[in-house]
Design a protein around this motif. Sequence first.
Motif, PDB file in Angstrom:
ATOM      1  N   SER A 128       0.842  -1.198   0.000  1.00 39.16           N
ATOM      2  CA  SER A 128       0.000   0.000   0.000  1.00 39.16           C
ATOM      3  C   SER A 128       0.873   1.243   0.000  1.00 39.16           C
TER       4      SER A 128
ATOM      5  N   VAL B 171     -12.663  -5.619  -9.410  1.00 45.30           N
ATOM      6  CA  VAL B 171     -11.733  -5.263  -8.347  1.00 45.30           C
ATOM      7  C   VAL B 171     -10.992  -6.520  -7.898  1.00 45.30           C
TER       8      VAL B 171
ATOM      9  N   THR C 200      -5.288  -2.644  -0.494  1.00 51.43           N
ATOM     10  CA  THR C 200      -4.551  -3.087  -1.679  1.00 51.43           C
ATOM     11  C   THR C 200      -5.484  -3.460  -2.834  1.00 51.43           C
ATOM     12  N   SER C 201      -6.729  -3.012  -2.793  1.00 51.28           N
ATOM     13  CA  SER C 201      -7.658  -3.278  -3.894  1.00 51.28           C
ATOM     14  C   SER C 201      -7.153  -2.605  -5.166  1.00 51.28           C
ATOM     15  N   VAL C 202      -7.281  -3.298  -6.277  1.00 51.06           N
ATOM     16  CA  VAL C 202      -6.846  -2.787  -7.575  1.00 51.06           C
ATOM     17  C   VAL C 202      -8.011  -2.920  -8.556  1.00 51.06           C
TER      18      VAL C 202
ATOM     19  N   PHE D 112      -1.029   6.762  -5.827  1.00 45.23           N
ATOM     20  CA  PHE D 112      -1.655   5.831  -6.755  1.00 45.23           C
ATOM     21  C   PHE D 112      -0.658   5.409  -7.818  1.00 45.23           C
TER      22      PHE D 112
ATOM     23  N   GLY E 254      -4.594   1.570  -8.621  1.00 41.56           N
ATOM     24  CA  GLY E 254      -4.756   1.264  -7.209  1.00 41.56           C
ATOM     25  C   GLY E 254      -3.798   2.071  -6.367  1.00 41.56           C
TER      26      GLY E 254
ATOM     27  N   LEU F  69       0.177  -3.656  -8.779  1.00 40.51           N
ATOM     28  CA  LEU F  69      -0.604  -3.702 -10.027  1.00 40.51           C
ATOM     29  C   LEU F  69      -0.264  -4.957 -10.828  1.00 40.51           C
TER      30      LEU F  69
END
Length: 397
Positions: A214, A304, A310-312, A370, A383, A390
């Motif tokens: 993150s 997602v 850490t969601s992308v 980001f 993300g 990524l």
Amino acid sequence: MSIFESNPALRWAVPTVTAVALVGGSVAVGGLRAIAGSGLPDRTAAQLLVDVQKARLDGLSGTVVQRSDFGLPDLPVAGASGGTGSSSLTSLLSGTHTMRVWFAGPDKARMALLGTLGESDVIRNGQDVWVWASQDKTAKHYLLPAHDATGKSAAIPGRSGMPTPTDLPTSPQAAAERALAAITPSTKVTTSGTATVAGRSVYELVLEPKDATSLVDQVRVAIDGERHVPLRVQVFAKKVTDPVFEVAFNAVDFARPDAEQFTFKPPPGTTVTDSKVPSPQLPAAGSKTNTVAPQPNAAAMPKVVGTGWTSVLVAKIPAPAASASGSAGASGTPGATADKSIAQLMKFVALLPKVSGRWGSGHLVAGTAFSVLLTDDGRLVIGAVTPEGLYAALAGS
């Protein structure tokens, strides 16, 4: 009225924060107490979350300042304008902006983005929603579905037809809602004593991601010591001293605003466009018809990957429509504007650093908060994670 009784479609403008599920045993809530100060009693992080959950708010007005600097270059978008001092709703993605907000219930809310040469307003008054741009002399009027026989609002499918100026929150409450929703076992939650925001004493709740991928170092939520609603949210990146995002009241009044604040009359010379938000088409009682509207191709839908901090997001960028003389999508239409935006974006992307891996190849933008990747096969990946985050998301998607 509970602050949870807000219209979800206008959360960015209505002072609400949801923390119902944030005090469970799986949450790593620190035991540190807020230091007594400014006349406020000691409160633990868990107690502050409960305070927010139980907060009541019948009215609010004030001035909000939003600052954004994610370390990303400006992306070319057809028809968009922005920057500090702009009153365009698209400008909220960067710079410093001042807004006035009013709230008098779930169906009465207003936000005015103030610019150097004008302002843009979004006004909700019952079923009526207005989006007004003073500089362009345009106003869009949306009519929401009427209440059904049970007194509940008809459901609005997705967010189709609703005014959505930006995905960035434009009030501390909306920003806090997103931050608190990210609390998972991977988050350390503590307090850091008290502070003063908009002349009011506040507690500060600190959220710190534990995942190394993150880019977010911490999120600080300032909660009013008396009213228990967020008055400021700050997002700090790991390699930057100042907040990369901040939205805060510099003046706030908890009195219920006058009804006239939510009554909009287009000024002379304004071009007005009317649009009705459709109600879902439900089968009639006793009907045996199971026909449903065609669904988009699942492979083309954004998805997602991962959870929490850490969601992308992985989305497919549509290819511009082939131009042909006399074909649909004439200049000025939404389709033509979208095609122009995509074409401009692709020219910009070609100038970005080239990267590759087992997932394929593409161009990368590494910001402070980001990371953004556009692959050569047309996938957009974004993300609040390192570039390696990524790549991992692509490999697992």
